[in-house]
Design a protein around this motif. Structure first.
Motif, PDB file in Angstrom:
ATOM      1  N   VAL A 151       8.073   7.977  -3.605  1.00  0.00           N
ATOM      2  CA  VAL A 151       9.037   7.781  -2.510  1.00  0.00           C
ATOM      3  C   VAL A 151      10.386   7.338  -3.100  1.00  0.00           C
TER       4      VAL A 151
ATOM      5  N   GLY B  81       4.042   4.693  -4.462  1.00  0.00           N
ATOM      6  CA  GLY B  81       5.353   4.339  -3.894  1.00  0.00           C
ATOM      7  C   GLY B  81       6.505   4.855  -4.752  1.00  0.00           C
ATOM      8  N   ALA B  82       6.288   5.001  -6.038  1.00  0.00           N
ATOM      9  CA  ALA B  82       7.355   5.478  -6.923  1.00  0.00           C
ATOM     10  C   ALA B  82       7.744   6.922  -6.601  1.00  0.00           C
TER      11      ALA B  82
ATOM     12  N   GLY C 250       1.906  -0.104  -4.287  1.00  0.00           N
ATOM     13  CA  GLY C 250       3.253  -0.494  -4.691  1.00  0.00           C
ATOM     14  C   GLY C 250       3.875   0.679  -5.421  1.00  0.00           C
ATOM     15  N   THR C 251       4.445   0.409  -6.593  1.00  0.00           N
ATOM     16  CA  THR C 251       4.952   1.465  -7.464  1.00  0.00           C
ATOM     17  C   THR C 251       3.836   2.479  -7.708  1.00  0.00           C
TER      18      THR C 251
ATOM     19  N   ALA D 184      13.492   3.509   1.160  1.00  0.00           N
ATOM     20  CA  ALA D 184      12.092   3.964   1.058  1.00  0.00           C
ATOM     21  C   ALA D 184      11.465   4.097   2.447  1.00  0.00           C
ATOM     22  N   SER D 185      11.799   3.166   3.336  1.00  0.00           N
ATOM     23  CA  SER D 185      11.149   3.186   4.656  1.00  0.00           C
ATOM     24  C   SER D 185      11.597   4.383   5.500  1.00  0.00           C
TER      25      SER D 185
ATOM     26  N   ASN E 135       3.597   1.949   5.649  1.00  0.00           N
ATOM     27  CA  ASN E 135       3.866   3.268   6.209  1.00  0.00           C
ATOM     28  C   ASN E 135       2.703   3.718   7.107  1.00  0.00           C
TER      29      ASN E 135
ATOM     30  N   THR F 192       8.024  -6.664 -11.564  1.00  0.00           N
ATOM     31  CA  THR F 192       9.447  -6.485 -11.312  1.00  0.00           C
ATOM     32  C   THR F 192      10.114  -7.706 -10.721  1.00  0.00           C
TER      33      THR F 192
ATOM     34  N   GLY G 114       0.509  -4.181   0.101  1.00  0.00           N
ATOM     35  CA  GLY G 114       1.576  -3.663  -0.766  1.00  0.00           C
ATOM     36  C   GLY G 114       2.655  -2.986   0.077  1.00  0.00           C
ATOM     37  N   GLY G 115       3.831  -2.804  -0.528  1.00  0.00           N
ATOM     38  CA  GLY G 115       5.008  -2.301   0.185  1.00  0.00           C
ATOM     39  C   GLY G 115       4.782  -0.967   0.882  1.00  0.00           C
ATOM     40  N   ALA G 116       4.133  -0.017   0.193  1.00  0.00           N
ATOM     41  CA  ALA G 116       3.976   1.314   0.765  1.00  0.00           C
ATOM     42  C   ALA G 116       2.884   1.363   1.827  1.00  0.00           C
TER      43      ALA G 116
HETATM   44  N1  LIG Z   1       7.751   2.415   4.330  1.00  0.00           N
HETATM   45  C1  LIG Z   1       7.434   2.860   3.120  1.00  0.00           C
HETATM   46  N2  LIG Z   1       6.787   4.023   2.959  1.00  0.00           N
HETATM   47  C2  LIG Z   1       6.423   4.476   1.749  1.00  0.00           C
HETATM   48  N3  LIG Z   1       6.689   3.815   0.607  1.00  0.00           N
HETATM   49  C3  LIG Z   1       7.327   2.657   0.695  1.00  0.00           C
HETATM   50  C4  LIG Z   1       7.741   2.112   1.940  1.00  0.00           C
HETATM   51  N4  LIG Z   1       8.342   0.923   1.694  1.00  0.00           N
HETATM   52  C5  LIG Z   1       8.305   0.738   0.367  1.00  0.00           C
HETATM   53  N5  LIG Z   1       7.702   1.778  -0.242  1.00  0.00           N
HETATM   54  C6  LIG Z   1       7.436   1.945  -1.678  1.00  0.00           C
HETATM   55  O1  LIG Z   1       6.663   0.822  -2.076  1.00  0.00           O
HETATM   56  C7  LIG Z   1       7.066   0.345  -3.359  1.00  0.00           C
HETATM   57  C8  LIG Z   1       7.407  -1.135  -3.262  1.00  0.00           C
HETATM   58  O2  LIG Z   1       6.268  -1.869  -2.928  1.00  0.00           O
HETATM   59  P1  LIG Z   1       5.910  -3.248  -3.668  1.00  0.00           P
HETATM   60  O3  LIG Z   1       4.604  -3.713  -3.125  1.00  0.00           O
HETATM   61  O4  LIG Z   1       7.088  -4.156  -3.550  1.00  0.00           O
HETATM   62  O5  LIG Z   1       5.744  -2.678  -5.141  1.00  0.00           O
HETATM   63  P2  LIG Z   1       5.712  -3.341  -6.614  1.00  0.00           P
HETATM   64  O6  LIG Z   1       5.010  -4.659  -6.462  1.00  0.00           O
HETATM   65  O7  LIG Z   1       4.943  -2.339  -7.427  1.00  0.00           O
HETATM   66  O8  LIG Z   1       7.153  -3.456  -7.049  1.00  0.00           O
HETATM   67  C9  LIG Z   1       8.242   1.193  -3.782  1.00  0.00           C
HETATM   68  O9  LIG Z   1       7.793   2.149  -4.726  1.00  0.00           O
HETATM   69  C10 LIG Z   1       8.699   1.904  -2.501  1.00  0.00           C
HETATM   70  O10 LIG Z   1       9.157   3.213  -2.776  1.00  0.00           O
END
Ligand SMILES: Nc1ncnc2c1ncn2[C@@H]1O[C@H](COP(=O)(O)OP(=O)(O)O)[C@@H](O)[C@H]1O
Ligand SMILES: O=P(O)(O)OC[C@H](O)CO
Length: 499
Positions: free
Chosen positions: A310, A307-308, A262-263, A323-324, A412, A11, A407-409
């Motif tokens: 969320v 994460g998707a 992530g996603t 998301a957070s 949490n 992305t 990763g983003g999620a």
């Molecule tokens: N604090 C959080 N708690 C749960 N999910 C989260 C949080 N922050 C971001 N996300 C989820 O993490 C994903 C983004 O993480 P990222 O590593 O950037 O993903 P990607 O590389 O797949 O785009 C999104 O799907 C978002 O909903």
């Protein structure tokens, strides 16, 4: 001196300048346009991948207050499997990139399966026969773009995953190379012999003349021309993004594993010199290789939606703004209140591989609140990952001692504590959030002599947080049993429209 890591993700394109301590000195990120021309199709513009990546590289250097003269080497990491074909004479892509998520070759995979090709694929590549991998995407382009097959046979066309495409452009078309980890995701590479497989090229009717030379992850891939970043810089390290995260997490020993949330989530377990044949739908793949003819292997599990889910709470239900915010909402309740959410929006991956499963929420009562739904979405990330790790432990015959996460999620806290609870092992978040880019930097830096060896990298690993399991074993077993009942209800739901 610094090392510049380029992370060409699904992305976005990102670039990060690291110093010798692995600290981030400069960062830049640009969104990448997603094209969905038909249901199930996902495409990228290869030129946009290149231009955004180049822009981020320049910006990251600027933000670090550095110039090309300060860069010891460039490392590249990338979304894997995505297939790009281009004209060797002009460098022009012959079609949009077909992205790893694209399902257009599902029928082709079914036909190949009916022809009995799957055992050969499993034996040579460690993969399952699925549209996810590059081979059927390449074959689709050769069949559908007018005149392309003839040009490919005459050696006029090049294929590459995103790493090879970027290197080709950085080198002004003088280098057509990839690394062993990216090659291992094409479904054309023999992971035992570490060469392209003639039998598979034949089975997919793909001319060998299309393919790049395969190098270890640490090698002199190419020199990026001075016109791009201001001075020539060696591209010295390359790995697919999930393998790069394994390196960035310093999972250098058999039995060490990481999960990137992530996603979706990708769990990778280092299996050392062993190629483990999975009985539970895991992929055997190359973790990394440092010298020609040698590789370290891994088991990998893919969860399509973590994460998707969320994101869906945010965009589909509108019960959170960012998301957070999900963590605060989930903390408004003490537990899931009996509510289980299986986010099988696009089917289920490892270990179920059920394309017909669909999202399911069970156990809803009059007392169920938004908080319970938020909690169930976070718990689903952990349950799905636990399913993959359970399969890994059984296939590899080992017990994990900890799970390293990024990763983003993975930011949490509630989800990571629950992950530790349902796994029964500690979950560890590293001090560097950008683990994938750090892995690419490590590879380039090792090759350039910027870092000494793997031992030195492992020693400099720092933990930011450690989540220790606190849940009694009977409670864990009970929750996992309920989760699996919920999964059973999600399966085999979608049916082909009756004609
Ligand atoms: N604090 C959080 N708690 C749960 N999910 C989260 C949080 N922050 C971001 N996300 C989820 O993490 C994903 C983004 O993480 P990222 O590593 O950037 O993903 P990607 O590389 O797949 O785009 C999104 O799907 C978002 O909903
Ligand atoms: O770009 P990401 O982080 O979504 O990763 C994509 C994977 O490499 C696909 O296999």
């Amino acid at each position: 001196m610094i090392v510049l890591a380029l992370d060409a993700g699904t992305t976005s394109s990102r670039a990060i300048a690291f110093d010798r301590d692995g600290a981030v000195l400069g960062f830049d990120q640009r969104e990448l346009t997603q094209f969905f021309p038909r249901p199930g199709w996902v495409e990228h513009d290869p030129r946009e991948i290149w231009t955004t990546q180049l822009e981020t590289a320049r910006a990251a250097l600027r933000n670090a207050g550095a110039t090309a003269a300060d860069v010891a080497a460039i490392g590249i990491t990338n979304q894997r499997e995505t297939a790009i074909l281009w004209d060797r004479a002009t460098g022009a892509p012959v079609a949009p990139a077909i992205v790893w998520q694209d399902r257009r070759t599902a029928d082709r995979c079914d036909a190949l399966r009916a022809n009995g090709l799957e055992p050969l694929i499993r034996a040579q590549t460690g993969l399952v026969l699925d549209p996810y991998f590059s081979a059927t995407k390449i074959a689709w382009l050769l069949d559908r773009v007018a005149g392309l097959r003839g040009r490919a046979e005459r050696g006029e066309i090049a294929f590459g995953t995103v790493d090879a495409w970027l290197i080709w452009n950085f080198s002004g078309g003088s280098r057509h190379v990839t690394d062993v980890t990216n090659a291992s995701r094409t479904m054309l590479f023999d992971i035992r012999r570490l060469t392209w497989s003639d039998a598979l090229l034949d089975a997919f009717a793909i001319p060998r003349a299309l393919l790049p030379e395969v190098l270890p992850c640490t090698a002199a891939f190419a020199t990026a021309g001075a016109e791009h970043l201001g001075a020539p810089i060696l591209i010295a390290g390359v790995a697919g993004d999930q393998q790069a995260a394994l390196v960035g997490q310093a999972c250098f020993r058999d039995g060490l594993a990481k999960s990137t949330y992530g996603t979706g989530s990708f769990v990778v377990l280092n299996t050392g010199a062993r190629i483990v044949e999975s009985a539970h739908g895991l992929l055997a793949t190359i973790a990394y290789g440092f010298t020609p003819g040698e590789a370290t292997y891994a088991l990998e599990g893919s969860v399509f939606v973590t994460g998707a889910a969320v994101q869906w709470l945010r965009d589909g239900l509108g019960i959170i703004e960012r998301a957070s915010d999900v963590e605060r909402l989930a903390r408004t309740v003490d537990d899931n209140g009996g509510c289980f959410f299986v986010p099988a929006f696009t089917g289920l991956g490892t270990p179920y591989w059920d394309p017909h499963a669909r999202g399911t929420i069970v156990g809803i009562t009059r007392g169920t609140t938004r908080g319970h739904l938020a909690r169930a979405a976070l718990e689903a990330m952990a349950f799905q990952t636990a399913d993959v790790i359970d399969a890994m432990e059984r296939d590899a015959g080992l017990s994990l001692c900890e799970l390293r996460v990024d990763g983003g999620a993975a930011e949490n806290d509630l989800a990571m504590q629950f992950q530790a609870d349902v796994l029964g092992v500690p979950v560890v978040r590293p001090s560097t959030a950008e683990t994938t880019a750090l892995g690419a930097a490590y590879l380039a830096g090792l090759q350039a002599g910027y870092w000494e060896d793997l031992g030195a990298l492992a020693r400099r690993r720092r933990e930011r947080s450690r989540f220790v399991p606190a849940m009694p074993a009977p409670q864990r077993a009970g929750l996992l049993a309920q989760w699996r009942r919920a999964v059973a209800r999600s399966r085999d739901w979608e049916q082909a429209p009756s004609s």
